[in-house]
Design an enzyme around this catalytic site. Structure first.
Site, PDB file in Angstrom:
ATOM      1  N   HIS A 159       0.881  -1.202   0.000  1.00 50.75           N
ATOM      2  CA  HIS A 159       0.000   0.000   0.000  1.00 50.75           C
ATOM      3  C   HIS A 159       0.902   1.231   0.000  1.00 50.75           C
ATOM      4  CE1 HIS A 159      -3.787   2.196   1.472  1.00 50.75           C
ATOM      5  NE2 HIS A 159      -2.867   3.125   1.297  1.00 50.75           N
ATOM      6  N   HIS A 214       1.553   5.358  -1.704  1.00 54.20           N
ATOM      7  CA  HIS A 214       1.178   6.534  -2.499  1.00 54.20           C
ATOM      8  C   HIS A 214       2.438   7.125  -3.122  1.00 54.20           C
ATOM      9  CE1 HIS A 214      -2.911   6.645  -0.786  1.00 54.20           C
ATOM     10  NE2 HIS A 214      -2.310   6.150   0.281  1.00 54.20           N
ATOM     11  N   LYS A 240      -9.161  -0.504  -5.904  1.00 52.76           N
ATOM     12  CA  LYS A 240      -9.268   0.094  -4.571  1.00 52.76           C
ATOM     13  C   LYS A 240     -10.640   0.690  -4.377  1.00 52.76           C
ATOM     14  CE  LYS A 240      -7.868   1.904  -0.617  1.00 52.76           C
ATOM     15  NZ  LYS A 240      -6.798   2.814  -0.268  1.00 52.76           N
ATOM     16  N   HIS A 275     -10.425   0.849   1.763  1.00 51.58           N
ATOM     17  CA  HIS A 275     -10.230   1.804   2.870  1.00 51.58           C
ATOM     18  C   HIS A 275     -11.417   1.609   3.805  1.00 51.58           C
ATOM     19  CE1 HIS A 275      -8.723   5.693   4.613  1.00 51.58           C
ATOM     20  NE2 HIS A 275      -9.890   5.549   5.203  1.00 51.58           N
ATOM     21  N   HIS A 332      -4.446  -0.789   5.773  1.00 53.42           N
ATOM     22  CA  HIS A 332      -4.001  -0.038   6.957  1.00 53.42           C
ATOM     23  C   HIS A 332      -4.942  -0.148   8.153  1.00 53.42           C
ATOM     24  CE1 HIS A 332      -6.701   2.727   4.989  1.00 53.42           C
ATOM     25  NE2 HIS A 332      -5.800   3.251   4.186  1.00 53.42           N
ATOM     26  N   ASP A 370       1.530   2.535   3.560  1.00 49.82           N
ATOM     27  CA  ASP A 370       0.682   3.711   3.386  1.00 49.82           C
ATOM     28  C   ASP A 370       1.541   4.977   3.438  1.00 49.82           C
ATOM     29  OD1 ASP A 370      -1.595   5.184   2.914  1.00 49.82           O
ATOM     30  OD2 ASP A 370      -2.227   5.220   5.011  1.00 49.82           O
TER      31      ASP A 370
END
Ligand code: NCD
Ligand code: ZN
Length: 346
Positions: free
Chosen positions: A14, A16, A100, A137, A175, A248
Site C-alpha cells: 500500500h 502513495h 481500490k 479503505h 491499513h 501507506d
C-alpha cells in the site's frame, strides 16, 4: 545477539507515489529497499480506467533511478461508474493487480469514491470471478460516527455485509488500526487479509495530540489508543500470513501538513525497514519480520516472493534525513520517536 539479517527483498502492499515533481522526488525512497509496491490510485483526477493506469505506470517508470528493478503494481480506483469490462481487461493483461474501494469522502482525494455500495456489486462480482483482489479503505464516513470508531463500524455495517453478498471476492483491509480490524482480518484466511503500516505499529493517538498537536503523525485512519497499537503489533509479529506490510507512505509537502486544515498522510518510505526491524526486535520477533515484509503479501496476491535479498545490519544509532527535498517542496520523514539501530546495508 543478531547483528545482521538477510531477508527476501520486501514489497510494500500500500503506497502513495503521487505524480509530477512529488513522484520524481519520492519514488527513489521506495525503490531503494522494495521490490514491488501496490500503487494507490488516488491522484487528482483518480486512476479510474486502464488507459489512465497505463499512462501513470509510464510516469512512475520514468521517475525511477536508472537501473532500478522496482516494479509498480497498479490499481484502479473503483467508482459507481467503473466499467467491469475495462477493469477485467486491465487485470487480464497484467497491467493492473487490484482495485481500490474508497468510501466517498473517507480520506485524501476520495471524493469520487463509492457512496452506494450496492452500485458496485456487478464490478465486485466480476472481480471475484476473475480473482482480482479488492483493496478497501475501511472507514465509514457518517458524521455521526466518531472518527475513532469508524473502522470498527465499517466492518459491521459495510464490509461484512458486502463480503456476504460477494463471498468469493478476495479482500485486503488496508491499513488496519484497531483490535477489531485485526480480529476480523484473520477470520477468512486466503480470502481476507490486512495490511498494517509502519507508523501504526509505533504510534498511538497520544503521539498526535498530547503535549502539542503534531501534524506529521496525522493520517487516516487516525492512530487509535495504545491497546489497539498493541493488538496490531501482536498481529504483525504473530507470523500469521493474514497480515502483511503496507506502509501507506503518503507524502504531502510540509506546508500542506502544517496548516490550519492539515492533510492526512505520513511519509515513511525512507526509514520503514529500519523502523520495522527495531519494532520486531523489541517484540522478540525478528524471525517474523521476513514473513510480514516479504512473503505473506505475495502469497495472498498469488505472486512469487522477490528472488533477491536485502541485508540489514545492526550498529550504532542510525540517522535519517528529517525531510526529503522534492520539486513540490520538502516532505517530512516519519519520526519514529525511538532510536533506530538497523540499517539496510545491501
Ligand atoms: C492517504 C493520502 O494522503 O493519499 N492519506 C492517509 O492519511 N493515509 C490516503 C489514505 O490512504 O487514506
Ligand atoms: Zn493510503
Amino acid at each position: 545477539m543478531t547483528h545482521s539479517l538477510t531477508l527476501t527483498r520486501p514489497d510494500d502492499w500500500h503506497l502513495h507515489l503521487r505524480d509530477g515533481a512529488m513522484l520524481t522526488g519520492i519514488a527513489p525512497e521506495t525503490a531503494r529497499d522494495f521490490g514491488r509496491a501496490i500503487i494507490m490510485p488516488n491522484l487528482v483526477p483518480p486512476v479510474v480506467t486502464a488507459a489512465q493506469a497505463l499512462a501513470y505506470k509510464a510516469r512512475i517508470m520514468a521517475a525511477l533511478p536508472e537501473g532500478s528493478k522496482f516494479q509498480p503494481l497498479m490499481t484502479l480506483y473503483l467508482t459507481e461508474k467503473t466499467d467491469p469490462d475495462d477493469l477485467a481487461a486491465a487485470h487480464a493483461s497484467g497491467l493492473v493487480t487490484a482495485a481500490k474501494l474508497y468510501p466517498a469522502g473517507a480520506t485524501t482525494n476520495s471524493a469520487s469514491g463509492v457512496q452506494n455500495f450496492v452500485k458496485v456489486q456487478p464490478v465486485l462480482e466480476r472481480m471475484a470471478a476473475i480473482g482480482m483482489p479488492m483493496c478497501v479503505h475501511g472507514e465509514v464516513t457518517d458524521a455521526d460516527v466518531d472518527i475513532f470508531d469508524r473502522e470498527a463500524v465499517f466492518i459491521d455495517r459495510v464490509l461484512d455485509p458486502l463480503r456476504r453478498r460477494v463471498p468469493d471476492l478476495k479482500v485486503v483491509m488496508e491499513h488496519i488500526t484497531t483490535a477489531e480490524g485485526a480480529a476480523y482480518a484473520k477470520s477468512d484466511p486466503g480470502k481476507l487479509a490486512a495490511t498494517i503500516t509502519t507508523h501504526h505499529l509505533m504510534i498511538n493517538r497520544n503521539h498526535i495530540l498530547s503535549g502539542g498537536l503534531r501534524p506529521h503523525y496525522y493520517c487516516l485512519p487516525v492512530a487509535k489508543r495504545e491497546t489497539h497499537r498493541l493488538a496490531l503489533l501482536k498481529a504483525a509479529t504473530s507470523g500469521n500470513p493474514s497480515y502483511f506490510l503496507g506502509t501507506d507512505s503518503a507524502p504531502h509537502t510540509d506546508d500542506a501538513k502544517e496548516s490550519a486544515c492539515g492533510c492526512a498522510g505520513i511519509f515513511s518510505a525512507t526509514n520503514t525497514m529500519s523502523c520495522l526491524a527495531e519494532v520486531f526486535e523489541r517484540a522478540g520477533a525478528l524471525d517474523k519480520l521476513e514473513g510480514f515484509t516479504s512473503l505473506f503479501g505475495p502469497k495472498f496476491y498469488g505472486l512469487a516472493p522477490n528472488a533477491d535479498h536485502i541485508t540489514l545490519t545492526k550498529g550504532a544509532e542510525v540517522e535519517f534525513p528529517s525531510y526529503i527535498s522534492t520539486g513540490a517542496g520538502p516532505v517530512t520523514v516519519f519520526n519514529p520517536g525511538i532510536d533506530l539501530h538497523w540499517k539496510v546495508t545491501d
